[in-house]
Design a protein around this motif. Structure first.
Motif, mmCIF file in Angstrom:
data_model
loop_
_atom_site.group_PDB
_atom_site.id
_atom_site.type_symbol
_atom_site.label_atom_id
_atom_site.label_comp_id
_atom_site.label_asym_id
_atom_site.label_seq_id
_atom_site.Cartn_x
_atom_site.Cartn_y
_atom_site.Cartn_z
ATOM 1 N N TRP A 26 -50.645 -5.841 26.081
ATOM 2 C CA TRP A 26 -50.636 -4.775 27.071
ATOM 3 C C TRP A 26 -50.433 -5.338 28.476
ATOM 4 C CZ3 TRP A 26 -53.220 -3.302 31.425
ATOM 5 C CH2 TRP A 26 -52.893 -2.030 31.900
ATOM 6 N N GLU A 27 -51.063 -6.486 28.755
ATOM 7 C CA GLU A 27 -50.892 -7.094 30.077
ATOM 8 C C GLU A 27 -49.446 -7.518 30.324
ATOM 9 O OE1 GLU A 27 -53.659 -10.309 30.466
ATOM 10 O OE2 GLU A 27 -55.213 -8.991 31.298
ATOM 11 N N LYS A 28 -48.785 -8.001 29.273
ATOM 12 C CA LYS A 28 -47.411 -8.479 29.443
ATOM 13 C C LYS A 28 -46.397 -7.339 29.467
ATOM 14 C CE LYS A 28 -48.065 -12.990 27.371
ATOM 15 N NZ LYS A 28 -47.753 -13.862 26.245
ATOM 16 N N THR A 29 -46.499 -6.413 28.514
ATOM 17 C CA THR A 29 -45.433 -5.427 28.333
ATOM 18 C C THR A 29 -45.852 -3.995 28.607
ATOM 19 O OG1 THR A 29 -45.960 -5.128 25.999
ATOM 20 C CG2 THR A 29 -44.379 -6.875 26.557
ATOM 21 N N ARG A 30 -47.156 -3.743 28.833
ATOM 22 C CA ARG A 30 -47.672 -2.379 29.005
ATOM 23 C C ARG A 30 -47.332 -1.503 27.796
ATOM 24 N NH1 ARG A 30 -50.937 -3.771 32.914
ATOM 25 N NH2 ARG A 30 -50.129 -3.780 35.007
ATOM 26 N N SER A 31 -47.445 -2.107 26.626
ATOM 27 C CA SER A 31 -47.114 -1.445 25.371
ATOM 28 C C SER A 31 -48.110 -0.317 25.076
ATOM 29 C CB SER A 31 -47.139 -2.473 24.242
ATOM 30 O OG SER A 31 -47.136 -1.858 22.999
ATOM 31 N N SER A 32 -47.603 0.846 24.761
ATOM 32 C CA SER A 32 -48.489 1.974 24.455
ATOM 33 C C SER A 32 -49.190 1.774 23.109
ATOM 34 C CB SER A 32 -47.714 3.284 24.461
ATOM 35 O OG SER A 32 -46.738 3.287 23.453
ATOM 36 N N GLU A 33 -48.550 1.064 22.171
ATOM 37 C CA GLU A 33 -49.197 0.785 20.885
ATOM 38 C C GLU A 33 -50.424 -0.104 21.078
ATOM 39 O OE1 GLU A 33 -45.769 -0.251 21.089
ATOM 40 O OE2 GLU A 33 -45.037 1.708 20.463
#
Length: 105
Positions: free
Chosen positions: A55-62
């Motif tokens: 999440w920190e790297k890509t802000r992935s919603s998954e």
């Protein structure tokens, strides 16, 4: 939850890493095995750490959804058990009387 620009993980990523390291430690393995008769499963702490970093790297919603779900399950697991002691509503009736320590039995 707010949008992904303002949302933050429930814990710092280092907290998930520390929990995983503690879970895998030899003293914790012995204690858990003695208490429950099996080795602890530390996979969820590792998965949460990886999701936090993702999440920190890509802000992935998954990754965000997985972290939220994992934390909700932890909270629900804690609330599942009733407290050991019943809480008092007030002090005992004779709370102000001296103790009978000096009197022989």
């Amino acid at each position: 939850m707010a949008d992904s620009d303002t949302w933050r993980p429930p814990r710092a990523c280092n907290d998930y890493w520390s929990e995983w390291k503690h879970c895998k430690s030899i003293p914790n393995l012995f204690h858990y095995y003695y208490t429950y008769g099996e080795a602890p499963s530390c996979k969820q702490w590792k998965r949460d750490y990886e999701n936090c970093k993702a999440w920190e790297k890509t802000r992935s919603s998954e990754a965000k959804d997985s972290l939220c779900k994992s934390e909700r399950e932890r909270v629900m697991e804690k609330q599942k058990y009733a407290p050991v002691w019943s809480l008092r509503k007030g002090p005992p009736v004779s709370w102000y009387l001296p103790l009978d320590e000096d009197k022989p039995k």
